[in-house]
Design a protein around this motif. Structure first.
Motif, PDB file in Angstrom:
ATOM      1  N   TRP A  77      52.194  30.471  32.660  1.00  0.00           N
ATOM      2  CA  TRP A  77      52.067  29.242  33.540  1.00  0.00           C
ATOM      3  C   TRP A  77      52.913  29.712  34.278  1.00  0.00           C
ATOM      4  CZ3 TRP A  77      51.433  29.667  28.478  1.00  0.00           C
ATOM      5  CH2 TRP A  77      49.260  28.683  27.751  1.00  0.00           C
ATOM      6  N   SER A  78      53.857  28.687  35.535  1.00  0.00           N
ATOM      7  CA  SER A  78      54.187  28.887  36.409  1.00  0.00           C
ATOM      8  C   SER A  78      55.969  28.289  35.059  1.00  0.00           C
ATOM      9  CB  SER A  78      54.240  27.543  37.114  1.00  0.00           C
ATOM     10  OG  SER A  78      54.319  26.459  36.446  1.00  0.00           O
ATOM     11  N   ASP A  79      55.862  27.913  34.350  1.00  0.00           N
ATOM     12  CA  ASP A  79      57.357  27.389  34.072  1.00  0.00           C
ATOM     13  C   ASP A  79      57.480  28.151  32.379  1.00  0.00           C
ATOM     14  OD1 ASP A  79      55.115  26.207  32.309  1.00  0.00           O
ATOM     15  OD2 ASP A  79      56.173  24.054  32.294  1.00  0.00           O
ATOM     16  N   ARG A  80      56.239  28.988  32.201  1.00  0.00           N
ATOM     17  CA  ARG A  80      56.526  29.462  30.725  1.00  0.00           C
ATOM     18  C   ARG A  80      55.662  30.564  30.867  1.00  0.00           C
ATOM     19  NH1 ARG A  80      52.628  26.849  26.278  1.00  0.00           N
ATOM     20  NH2 ARG A  80      52.203  25.600  27.601  1.00  0.00           N
ATOM     21  N   LEU A  81      56.117  31.587  29.995  1.00  0.00           N
ATOM     22  CA  LEU A  81      54.697  32.520  29.577  1.00  0.00           C
ATOM     23  C   LEU A  81      54.917  32.752  27.841  1.00  0.00           C
ATOM     24  CD1 LEU A  81      54.135  35.394  30.370  1.00  0.00           C
ATOM     25  CD2 LEU A  81      56.164  36.577  29.205  1.00  0.00           C
ATOM     26  N   SER A  82      53.555  33.074  27.580  1.00  0.00           N
ATOM     27  CA  SER A  82      53.301  32.619  26.051  1.00  0.00           C
ATOM     28  C   SER A  82      52.803  34.053  25.663  1.00  0.00           C
ATOM     29  CB  SER A  82      52.997  32.136  25.407  1.00  0.00           C
ATOM     30  OG  SER A  82      52.023  31.616  24.698  1.00  0.00           O
ATOM     31  N   ILE A  83      53.645  34.382  24.369  1.00  0.00           N
ATOM     32  CA  ILE A  83      52.385  36.041  23.515  1.00  0.00           C
ATOM     33  C   ILE A  83      52.555  35.650  22.478  1.00  0.00           C
ATOM     34  CG2 ILE A  83      52.523  37.803  22.657  1.00  0.00           C
ATOM     35  CD1 ILE A  83      54.815  39.042  24.834  1.00  0.00           C
ATOM     36  N   VAL A  84      51.228  35.332  21.418  1.00  0.00           N
ATOM     37  CA  VAL A  84      50.415  34.970  20.593  1.00  0.00           C
ATOM     38  C   VAL A  84      50.086  36.787  20.186  1.00  0.00           C
ATOM     39  CG1 VAL A  84      49.660  34.040  18.293  1.00  0.00           C
ATOM     40  CG2 VAL A  84      50.691  32.874  21.300  1.00  0.00           C
ATOM     41  N   ARG A  85      50.949  37.112  19.676  1.00  0.00           N
ATOM     42  CA  ARG A  85      50.085  38.282  17.891  1.00  0.00           C
ATOM     43  C   ARG A  85      49.193  37.814  17.263  1.00  0.00           C
ATOM     44  NH1 ARG A  85      51.651  44.399  18.043  1.00  0.00           N
ATOM     45  NH2 ARG A  85      51.163  44.269  16.242  1.00  0.00           N
ATOM     46  N   HIS A  86      47.847  37.950  16.914  1.00  0.00           N
ATOM     47  CA  HIS A  86      47.585  37.768  15.880  1.00  0.00           C
ATOM     48  C   HIS A  86      47.016  38.902  15.378  1.00  0.00           C
ATOM     49  CE1 HIS A  86      45.799  33.910  17.561  1.00  0.00           C
ATOM     50  NE2 HIS A  86      45.597  34.399  18.407  1.00  0.00           N
ATOM     51  N   ASN A  87      47.686  39.108  13.627  1.00  0.00           N
ATOM     52  CA  ASN A  87      47.891  40.390  12.422  1.00  0.00           C
ATOM     53  C   ASN A  87      46.788  39.398  11.981  1.00  0.00           C
ATOM     54  OD1 ASN A  87      49.782  41.526  13.780  1.00  0.00           O
ATOM     55  ND2 ASN A  87      51.297  39.606  13.162  1.00  0.00           N
ATOM     56  N   PRO A  88      45.843  40.912  11.319  1.00  0.00           N
ATOM     57  CA  PRO A  88      44.817  40.837  10.845  1.00  0.00           C
ATOM     58  C   PRO A  88      45.053  40.391   8.824  1.00  0.00           C
ATOM     59  CG  PRO A  88      44.778  42.632  11.035  1.00  0.00           C
ATOM     60  CD  PRO A  88      46.146  42.103  12.114  1.00  0.00           C
ATOM     61  N   ARG A  89      46.346  40.799   8.427  1.00  0.00           N
ATOM     62  CA  ARG A  89      46.425  40.427   7.412  1.00  0.00           C
ATOM     63  C   ARG A  89      48.295  39.789   7.538  1.00  0.00           C
ATOM     64  NH1 ARG A  89      44.976  45.159   7.146  1.00  0.00           N
ATOM     65  NH2 ARG A  89      47.740  46.008   7.047  1.00  0.00           N
ATOM     66  N   HIS A  90      48.528  39.091   7.584  1.00  0.00           N
ATOM     67  CA  HIS A  90      49.981  38.380   8.603  1.00  0.00           C
ATOM     68  C   HIS A  90      49.445  37.858   9.345  1.00  0.00           C
ATOM     69  CE1 HIS A  90      51.881  41.400   6.471  1.00  0.00           C
ATOM     70  NE2 HIS A  90      50.860  42.885   6.864  1.00  0.00           N
ATOM     71  N   PRO A  91      50.615  36.638   9.243  1.00  0.00           N
ATOM     72  CA  PRO A  91      50.385  35.574  10.263  1.00  0.00           C
ATOM     73  C   PRO A  91      50.758  35.503  11.314  1.00  0.00           C
ATOM     74  CG  PRO A  91      52.571  35.120   8.005  1.00  0.00           C
ATOM     75  CD  PRO A  91      51.725  36.287   8.309  1.00  0.00           C
TER      76      PRO A  91
END
Length: 178
Positions: A102-116
């Motif tokens: 976004w213009s004010d935020r960069l977000s990275i989400v990592r979806h791990n198969p066996r971890h949160p």
């Protein structure tokens, strides 16, 4: 390349003077990364079937003999090990990294198969992206740093794919509407 732009980058209106995303607005750009699938499901079925046939062929002359019963547990163990190894590989391949800008935020989400899930957010104006040509065993290693953390991105991609991803993200971060 196992990279998909979910939303193509859009330009800011030239006459507005400011470009800001409201909460809940779609991102300026979104990206999804995932590991390679070198063996599709149909190839998996064919490989398991071929392996079963190749394990069975040498044992056909032994049918009805006591030797067959001695070899059978090892054949079953070999087939089970191949099956379990491939299934583990498929589960590990469910890893997904999602990058949203976004213009004010960069977000990275990592979806791990066996971890949160793991998340990281930073202001894109302060994010530094780095490409490390030779870092330990990984060529073209990408890191993003901002706030108080440094995170890796796309470690499961090939070196050429990481270099292309770096170019795309670097260009995109330079074009973030201010």
């Amino acid at each position: 390349m196992p990279v998909r732009w979910i939303q193509e980058p859009q330009k800011a209106p030239a006459t507005s003077g400011a470009f800001s995303h409201a909460r809940g607005a779609p991102p300026y750009a979104a990206l999804r990364l995932w590991p390679h699938r070198s063996l599709p499901k149909t190839g998996f079925a064919m490989f398991i079937g071929t392996t079963a046939v190749l394990l069975a062929v040498p044992t056909l002359p032994l049918l009805g003999t006591p030797v067959f019963w001695g070899i059978l547990p090892f054949l079953v163990a070999a087939g089970a090990a191949i099956w379990l190894g491939l299934m583990r590989s498929y589960r590990d391949g469910e890893l997904i990294e999602e990058v949203s800008l976004w213009s004010d935020r960069l977000s990275i989400v990592r979806h791990n198969p066996r971890h949160p899930d793991q998340t990281w957010e930073a202001n894109p104006h302060w994010v530094r992206i780095a490409l490390h040509p030779e870092r330990a065993r990984i060529r073209n290693y990408i890191t993003l740093s901002g706030g108080n953390r440094e995170v890796e991105l796309g470690a499961f991609l090939s070196p050429e794919e990481r270099a292309a991803l770096y170019d795309d993200l670097d260009r995109l971060l330079r074009q973030v509407p201010r």
